[in-house]
Design a protein around this motif. Structure first.
Motif, PDB file in Angstrom:
ATOM      1  N   ARG A  42      51.234  58.690  63.319  1.00  0.00           N
ATOM      2  CA  ARG A  42      50.423  59.380  62.322  1.00  0.00           C
ATOM      3  C   ARG A  42      49.196  58.529  62.014  1.00  0.00           C
ATOM      4  N   ARG A  43      48.105  59.178  61.689  1.00  0.00           N
ATOM      5  CA  ARG A  43      46.947  58.432  61.203  1.00  0.00           C
ATOM      6  C   ARG A  43      47.245  57.921  59.797  1.00  0.00           C
ATOM      7  N   SER A  44      46.787  56.706  59.512  1.00  0.00           N
ATOM      8  CA  SER A  44      47.082  56.124  58.203  1.00  0.00           C
ATOM      9  C   SER A  44      46.539  56.989  57.072  1.00  0.00           C
ATOM     10  N   SER A  45      45.376  57.616  57.280  1.00  0.00           N
ATOM     11  CA  SER A  45      44.807  58.459  56.227  1.00  0.00           C
ATOM     12  C   SER A  45      45.659  59.696  55.957  1.00  0.00           C
ATOM     13  N   ASP A  46      46.522  60.094  56.918  1.00  0.00           N
ATOM     14  CA  ASP A  46      47.372  61.268  56.736  1.00  0.00           C
ATOM     15  C   ASP A  46      48.677  60.943  56.020  1.00  0.00           C
ATOM     16  N   VAL A  47      49.060  59.668  55.963  1.00  0.00           N
ATOM     17  CA  VAL A  47      50.322  59.307  55.310  1.00  0.00           C
ATOM     18  C   VAL A  47      50.086  58.474  54.052  1.00  0.00           C
ATOM     19  N   CYS A  48      48.837  58.192  53.725  1.00  0.00           N
ATOM     20  CA  CYS A  48      48.512  57.423  52.523  1.00  0.00           C
ATOM     21  C   CYS A  48      47.748  58.306  51.540  1.00  0.00           C
ATOM     22  N   GLU A  49      48.017  58.113  50.254  1.00  0.00           N
ATOM     23  CA  GLU A  49      47.293  58.854  49.214  1.00  0.00           C
ATOM     24  C   GLU A  49      45.821  58.457  49.180  1.00  0.00           C
ATOM     25  N   PHE A  50      45.574  57.153  49.361  1.00  0.00           N
ATOM     26  CA  PHE A  50      44.189  56.707  49.504  1.00  0.00           C
ATOM     27  C   PHE A  50      44.172  55.357  50.191  1.00  0.00           C
ATOM     28  N   ILE A  51      43.026  55.076  50.793  1.00  0.00           N
ATOM     29  CA  ILE A  51      42.774  53.782  51.436  1.00  0.00           C
ATOM     30  C   ILE A  51      41.388  53.355  50.980  1.00  0.00           C
ATOM     31  N   CYS A  52      41.306  52.239  50.273  1.00  0.00           N
ATOM     32  CA  CYS A  52      39.999  51.818  49.755  1.00  0.00           C
ATOM     33  C   CYS A  52      39.863  50.307  49.829  1.00  0.00           C
ATOM     34  N   SER A  53      38.633  49.862  49.849  1.00  0.00           N
ATOM     35  CA  SER A  53      38.359  48.420  49.854  1.00  0.00           C
ATOM     36  C   SER A  53      38.003  47.970  48.447  1.00  0.00           C
ATOM     37  N   GLY A  54      38.048  46.656  48.226  1.00  0.00           N
ATOM     38  CA  GLY A  54      37.789  46.102  46.909  1.00  0.00           C
ATOM     39  C   GLY A  54      36.317  45.855  46.659  1.00  0.00           C
ATOM     40  N   SER A  55      36.044  45.258  45.525  1.00  0.00           N
ATOM     41  CA  SER A  55      34.680  44.908  45.122  1.00  0.00           C
ATOM     42  C   SER A  55      34.720  43.523  44.482  1.00  0.00           C
ATOM     43  N   THR A  56      33.566  42.897  44.435  1.00  0.00           N
ATOM     44  CA  THR A  56      33.483  41.587  43.795  1.00  0.00           C
ATOM     45  C   THR A  56      32.408  41.620  42.724  1.00  0.00           C
ATOM     46  N   PRO A  57      32.763  41.320  41.490  1.00  0.00           N
ATOM     47  CA  PRO A  57      31.764  41.352  40.408  1.00  0.00           C
ATOM     48  C   PRO A  57      30.920  40.086  40.412  1.00  0.00           C
ATOM     49  N   ALA A  58      29.953  40.048  39.536  1.00  0.00           N
ATOM     50  CA  ALA A  58      29.154  38.836  39.357  1.00  0.00           C
ATOM     51  C   ALA A  58      30.055  37.681  38.945  1.00  0.00           C
ATOM     52  N   ALA A  59      29.665  36.488  39.310  1.00  0.00           N
ATOM     53  CA  ALA A  59      30.505  35.310  39.091  1.00  0.00           C
ATOM     54  C   ALA A  59      30.885  35.144  37.620  1.00  0.00           C
ATOM     55  N   HIS A  60      29.982  35.466  36.698  1.00  0.00           N
ATOM     56  CA  HIS A  60      30.283  35.225  35.283  1.00  0.00           C
ATOM     57  C   HIS A  60      31.325  36.210  34.737  1.00  0.00           C
ATOM     58  N   LEU A  61      31.656  37.257  35.528  1.00  0.00           N
ATOM     59  CA  LEU A  61      32.671  38.227  35.092  1.00  0.00           C
ATOM     60  C   LEU A  61      34.067  37.861  35.583  1.00  0.00           C
ATOM     61  N   MET A  62      34.176  36.794  36.375  1.00  0.00           N
ATOM     62  CA  MET A  62      35.480  36.324  36.860  1.00  0.00           C
ATOM     63  C   MET A  62      35.873  35.077  36.089  1.00  0.00           C
ATOM     64  N   HIS A  63      37.137  35.044  35.661  1.00  0.00           N
ATOM     65  CA  HIS A  63      37.597  33.978  34.780  1.00  0.00           C
ATOM     66  C   HIS A  63      38.810  33.272  35.396  1.00  0.00           C
ATOM     67  N   PRO A  64      38.677  32.001  35.730  1.00  0.00           N
ATOM     68  CA  PRO A  64      39.817  31.285  36.307  1.00  0.00           C
ATOM     69  C   PRO A  64      40.891  31.004  35.263  1.00  0.00           C
ATOM     70  N   GLY A  65      42.146  31.193  35.647  1.00  0.00           N
ATOM     71  CA  GLY A  65      43.269  30.772  34.804  1.00  0.00           C
ATOM     72  C   GLY A  65      43.819  31.805  33.869  1.00  0.00           C
ATOM     73  N   ASN A  66      42.985  32.637  33.231  1.00  0.00           N
ATOM     74  CA  ASN A  66      43.513  33.620  32.294  1.00  0.00           C
ATOM     75  C   ASN A  66      42.494  34.727  32.073  1.00  0.00           C
ATOM     76  N   GLY A  67      42.991  35.870  31.570  1.00  0.00           N
ATOM     77  CA  GLY A  67      42.133  37.018  31.326  1.00  0.00           C
ATOM     78  C   GLY A  67      42.949  38.288  31.193  1.00  0.00           C
ATOM     79  N   ASP A  68      42.285  39.435  31.246  1.00  0.00           N
ATOM     80  CA  ASP A  68      42.961  40.713  31.029  1.00  0.00           C
ATOM     81  C   ASP A  68      43.669  41.236  32.270  1.00  0.00           C
ATOM     82  N   VAL A  69      42.969  41.244  33.415  1.00  0.00           N
ATOM     83  CA  VAL A  69      43.502  41.870  34.631  1.00  0.00           C
ATOM     84  C   VAL A  69      43.432  40.871  35.778  1.00  0.00           C
TER      85      VAL A  69
END
Length: 494
Positions: free
Chosen positions: A233-260
């Protein structure tokens, strides 16, 4: 030795500096224009460490001081530090390697240098590439036993270390066999070799759900047949969705702790797990729900990296957090009703499936990239759900065996390195073999070396000769070294 006063030295031992125990000649810098296809091989550091087997050659005239013959002691003193005996043909010595003319027992000096190098590396606290200056090398302190005891120590070291190195080679061989075993488990599971239905003839009908689909990246018609009841089967036919990630600006990433929690490629392990203890990074809720809304993932989603090397690190998102996010180097597959997430992860880890993906990768500046559209066209073997669950459980048992074995072998390797250093520590503290009161004291040998090198008594510590003066002086001759006597060895637990 460091930390010991003279009264702590074993009977007959004496203090010295490493630079006083041999004549150290640095290699020659060879220009690329001097390289040849014939002549003497040029010994570089990578040829000593084993990281490279190929040689450049030098066909010109070579000074004796830069000529290496079998049995010569060599010390690499930049990048990768180590002491080696050359066992190859007559060769030319490259720079950043010392050729050593020992003034004491050659093998004792080799082990001593190796031990001192490990002390230097331990003090560097894993800072990466280490370079030791000549002056620092020369000034390294050492405690030297009588010459006869040096022979006994070498005999004991070769006895103990040969056994230890044999065990380390066996462990390394076992480690090399684990990877192909895991690959075999994954491929045989995913392609149906382990299933009961595989006992019957493979089904040509396993391709029919791909009929009518075309792909510029994959040859669907060339896929192997699967067991009865399995389908490509094609992966797109057996998966609800297939998506790639994103990377925010450096100041929006927090090492060690945060919300998500924000996943990066290094958080996906080679053995199929998410390890968020490795440099954890977080984003805030606002970033998660708006700029990075499309790259949100949840427990049960299957992640694989599409930027490498290496490519194909795959894992199922755990339930440690209700939601996660991921960077642009990762693609998420969300399984539909026909495929279990764990089966999907197994398929994406299979060398056969991964190999198809890797063949589509485009290389840019040493980096390999797989297109998101390629992931959506990827063909996957899909057995009935009950077989997926059974095979996931069976493969998990086998893969857990390999994981535990790899962990045990890594521990054995670590313990072996520590044991080797402990044996050397015993040797250079005078505790590996007994002292013999009839041995000529080491102070006599060191005074002979000092006198032959044109110095006064060792205790005066006059400045060393300049390079020009030393070059004009004849090289010191080796002291007479008697043949080793029968050594009384202390048995160490190996």
């Amino acid at each position: 030795m460091i930390g010991l006063s003279d009264v702590d030295l074993p009977a007959g031992w004496a203090r010295a500096r490493l630079g006083d125990l041999g004549k150290y000649t640095n290699g020659r810098g060879f220009r690329k224009s001097e390289w040849s296809d014939t002549g003497r091989p040029i010994i570089r550091i990578q040829n000593l460490t084993g990281s490279a087997a190929s040689f450049n050659y030098y066909a010109g005239n070579l000074e004796e001081r830069h000529t290496v013959r079998a049995g010569d002691l060599l010390v690499s003193w930049a990048a990768t530090l180590g002491a080696y005996l050359w066992r190859g043909p007559e060769a030319a010595l490259n720079q950043h390697i010392f050729k050593v003319e020992p003034f004491i027992d050659r093998d004792f000096l080799r082990y001593l240098i190796d031990y001192k190098i490990q002390e230097i590396l331990a003090a560097a606290h894993g800072s990466g590439m280490v370079h030791i200056t000549r002056s620092r090398f020369d000034e390294l302190p050492a405690a030297i036993p009588p010459l006869a005891e040096q022979h006994r120590i070498v005999e004991a070291l070769e006895h103990h270390l040969s056994r230890l190195e044999a065990a380390m080679r066996a462990a390394a061989g076992a480690k090399r066999r684990l990877k192909p075993f895991s690959a075999s488990v994954l491929d045989r599971t995913v392609l149906g070799t382990f299933t009961i239905s595989a006992a019957s003839s493979p089904s040509d009908a396993s391709h029919h759900l791909l009929d009518g689909f075309a792909s510029k990246r994959f040859d669907y018609a060339a896929l192997p047949s699967l067991p009865v009841g399995w389908f490509w089967r094609r992966s797109s036919d057996v998966c609800e969705f297939i998506c790639s990630g994103s990377t925010p600006a450096a100041h929006l990433m927090h090492p060690g702790n945060g919300d998500v929690p924000f996943l990066k490629v290094y958080n996906i392990t080679q053995d199929g797990r998410v390890d968020f203890t490795n440099k954890p990074t977080y984003i805030d809720r606002e970033t998660h729900e708006h700029p990075l809304k499309r790259s949100r993932v949840r427990p049960g989603d299957v992640l694989t990296n599409i930027v490498g090397p290496p490519l194909g690190k795959t894992a199922v998102v755990p339930d440690l957090h209700p939601e996660w996010n991921m960077n642009q180097a990762i693609v998420a597959f969300r399984a539909g009703p026909d495929v279990h997430p764990e089966w999907l992860a197994l398929a994406l880890r299979s060398p056969f499936i991964l190999g198809m993906l890797q063949k589509t990768a485009k290389a840019t500046a040493g980096q390999f990239n797989i297109a998101l559209s390629t992931c959506r066209e990827l063909p996957l073997p899909v057995p009935p759900m009950n077989e997926q669950l059974d095979l996931v459980a069976r493969s998990a048992e086998l893969l857990e065996v390999t994981r535990r074995s790899a962990s045990q072998l890594a521990l054995i390797s670590l313990r072996s390195r520590h044991l080797r250093q402990a044996i050397l520590r015993q040797a250079f503290a005078g505790k590996l073999v007994p002292q013999n009161p009839s041995d000529e004291p080491a102070s006599v040998l060191l005074d002979q070396i000092s006198a032959r090198d044109g110095k006064t008594k060792r205790s005066t510590r006059h400045p060393r000769k300049t390079a020009a003066v030393r070059a004009a002086s004849p090289p010191p001759s080796m002291p007479s070294i008697p043949a080793p006597t029968n050594a009384v060895q202390q048995e160490l637990p190996l």
